[in-house]
Design a protein around this motif. Structure first.
Motif, PDB file in Angstrom:
ATOM      1  N   UNK A 137      -7.903  -3.796  -7.976  1.00 17.87           N
ATOM      2  CA  UNK A 137      -7.766  -2.365  -8.249  1.00 17.87           C
ATOM      3  C   UNK A 137      -7.899  -1.588  -6.943  1.00 17.87           C
ATOM      4  N   UNK A 138      -6.880  -0.767  -6.664  1.00 12.43           N
ATOM      5  CA  UNK A 138      -6.986   0.155  -5.535  1.00 12.43           C
ATOM      6  C   UNK A 138      -7.735   1.391  -6.004  1.00 12.43           C
ATOM      7  N   UNK A 139      -8.698   1.826  -5.221  1.00 12.73           N
ATOM      8  CA  UNK A 139      -9.416   3.066  -5.472  1.00 12.73           C
ATOM      9  C   UNK A 139      -9.067   4.015  -4.336  1.00 12.73           C
ATOM     10  N   UNK A 140      -8.319   5.062  -4.654  1.00  8.41           N
ATOM     11  CA  UNK A 140      -7.822   5.981  -3.642  1.00  8.41           C
ATOM     12  C   UNK A 140      -8.476   7.340  -3.854  1.00  8.41           C
ATOM     13  N   UNK A 141      -9.173   7.825  -2.829  1.00  6.67           N
ATOM     14  CA  UNK A 141      -9.776   9.153  -2.887  1.00  6.67           C
ATOM     15  C   UNK A 141      -8.822  10.138  -2.227  1.00  6.67           C
ATOM     16  N   UNK A 142      -8.586  11.235  -2.931  1.00 10.46           N
ATOM     17  CA  UNK A 142      -7.635  12.240  -2.466  1.00 10.46           C
ATOM     18  C   UNK A 142      -8.324  13.605  -2.448  1.00 10.46           C
ATOM     19  N   UNK A 143      -8.158  14.305  -1.333  1.00 10.17           N
ATOM     20  CA  UNK A 143      -8.649  15.668  -1.203  1.00 10.17           C
ATOM     21  C   UNK A 143      -7.522  16.598  -1.626  1.00 10.17           C
ATOM     22  N   UNK A 183      -0.244   9.770  -5.124  1.00 10.06           N
ATOM     23  CA  UNK A 183       0.108  11.155  -4.825  1.00 10.06           C
ATOM     24  C   UNK A 183       0.918  11.812  -5.941  1.00 10.06           C
ATOM     25  N   UNK A 184       1.616  11.014  -6.742  1.00  7.85           N
ATOM     26  CA  UNK A 184       2.290  11.571  -7.914  1.00  7.85           C
ATOM     27  C   UNK A 184       1.258  12.034  -8.942  1.00  7.85           C
ATOM     28  N   UNK A 185       0.161  11.298  -9.046  1.00  6.68           N
ATOM     29  CA  UNK A 185      -0.897  11.637  -9.999  1.00  6.68           C
ATOM     30  C   UNK A 185      -1.744  12.816  -9.510  1.00  6.68           C
ATOM     31  N   UNK A 186      -2.105  12.752  -8.217  1.00 10.10           N
ATOM     32  CA  UNK A 186      -2.969  13.773  -7.627  1.00 10.10           C
ATOM     33  C   UNK A 186      -2.411  14.131  -6.254  1.00 10.10           C
ATOM     34  N   UNK A 222      -8.060   8.317 -13.493  1.00  8.97           N
ATOM     35  CA  UNK A 222      -8.136   9.418 -12.532  1.00  8.97           C
ATOM     36  C   UNK A 222      -9.406  10.171 -12.857  1.00  8.97           C
ATOM     37  N   UNK A 223     -10.260  10.365 -11.841  1.00 11.23           N
ATOM     38  CA  UNK A 223     -11.522  11.038 -12.098  1.00 11.23           C
ATOM     39  C   UNK A 223     -11.978  11.829 -10.875  1.00 11.23           C
ATOM     40  N   UNK A 224     -12.876  12.767 -11.124  1.00  7.51           N
ATOM     41  CA  UNK A 224     -13.500  13.489 -10.017  1.00  7.51           C
ATOM     42  C   UNK A 224     -14.461  12.563  -9.317  1.00  7.51           C
ATOM     43  N   UNK A 225     -14.537  12.725  -8.016  1.00  6.06           N
ATOM     44  CA  UNK A 225     -15.446  11.885  -7.247  1.00  6.06           C
ATOM     45  C   UNK A 225     -16.702  12.651  -6.910  1.00  6.06           C
ATOM     46  N   UNK A 264       0.815  -1.209   0.000  1.00  2.00           N
ATOM     47  CA  UNK A 264       0.000   0.000   0.000  1.00  2.00           C
ATOM     48  C   UNK A 264       0.851   1.262   0.000  1.00  2.00           C
ATOM     49  N   UNK A 265       1.995   1.258   0.668  1.00  2.00           N
ATOM     50  CA  UNK A 265       2.871   2.431   0.689  1.00  2.00           C
ATOM     51  C   UNK A 265       3.267   2.825  -0.730  1.00  2.00           C
ATOM     52  N   UNK A 266       3.619   1.846  -1.559  1.00  2.00           N
ATOM     53  CA  UNK A 266       3.998   2.110  -2.951  1.00  2.00           C
ATOM     54  C   UNK A 266       2.797   2.632  -3.747  1.00  2.00           C
ATOM     55  N   UNK A 267       1.638   2.036  -3.534  1.00  2.00           N
ATOM     56  CA  UNK A 267       0.422   2.459  -4.227  1.00  2.00           C
ATOM     57  C   UNK A 267       0.093   3.909  -3.874  1.00  2.00           C
ATOM     58  N   UNK A 268       0.247   4.279  -2.605  1.00  2.00           N
ATOM     59  CA  UNK A 268      -0.049   5.650  -2.193  1.00  2.00           C
ATOM     60  C   UNK A 268       0.937   6.646  -2.796  1.00  2.00           C
ATOM     61  N   UNK A 269       2.197   6.244  -2.948  1.00  2.00           N
ATOM     62  CA  UNK A 269       3.183   7.106  -3.623  1.00  2.00           C
ATOM     63  C   UNK A 269       2.754   7.387  -5.063  1.00  2.00           C
ATOM     64  N   UNK A 270       2.337   6.334  -5.748  1.00  2.00           N
ATOM     65  CA  UNK A 270       1.897   6.478  -7.142  1.00  2.00           C
ATOM     66  C   UNK A 270       0.677   7.400  -7.214  1.00  2.00           C
TER      67      UNK A 270
END
Length: 108
Positions: A78-84, A58-61, A105-108, A50-56
């Motif tokens: 598939x990881x679905x990560x919501x970012x504010x 945060x690079x995108x958004x 990558x999409x708006x939620x 998960x640490x690697x997935x979160x890095x990826x």
């Protein structure tokens, strides 16, 4: 007559609660089984940590991660990560758990 009604209600409520608790137990067992399968895949190196997935993500958004889900879709995890974001927008980044490839990558 009133006591028969009360007994019938008690039996009905008991039956309903048994069905609900059995359904919940089944759902919890399935979740535990899924967690075990994912943990084993991680240990075998088939899924990125998960640490690697979160890095990826945060690079995108860039922003603060507010929710993470792991979904099994069409034979792919598939990881679905919501970012504010800093502007207050919530974006969702979908990442293949095995390869780290950004799926969407999409708006939620």
């Amino acid at each position: 007559m009133k006591s028969r009604f009360l007994v019938a209600c008690a039996l009905l409520l008991g039956t309903l609660s048994f069905g609900v608790s059995t359904g919940l137990a089944d759902k919890q067992d399935r979740k535990r089984e899924q967690h075990t399968l994912v943990r084993e895949a991680l240990q075998r190196g088939e899924v990125l940590p998960l640490v690697k997935i979160l890095e990826i993500a945060n690079q995108q958004v860039p922003g603060d991660v507010i929710e993470v889900e792991l979904e099994n879709k069409k034979e792919a995890l598939i990881y679905e990560i919501k970012i504010l974001t800093g502007t207050g927008r919530v974006r969702e980044v979908k990442i293949d758990a095995r390869t780290g490839a950004v799926v969407k990558v999409e708006d939620d």
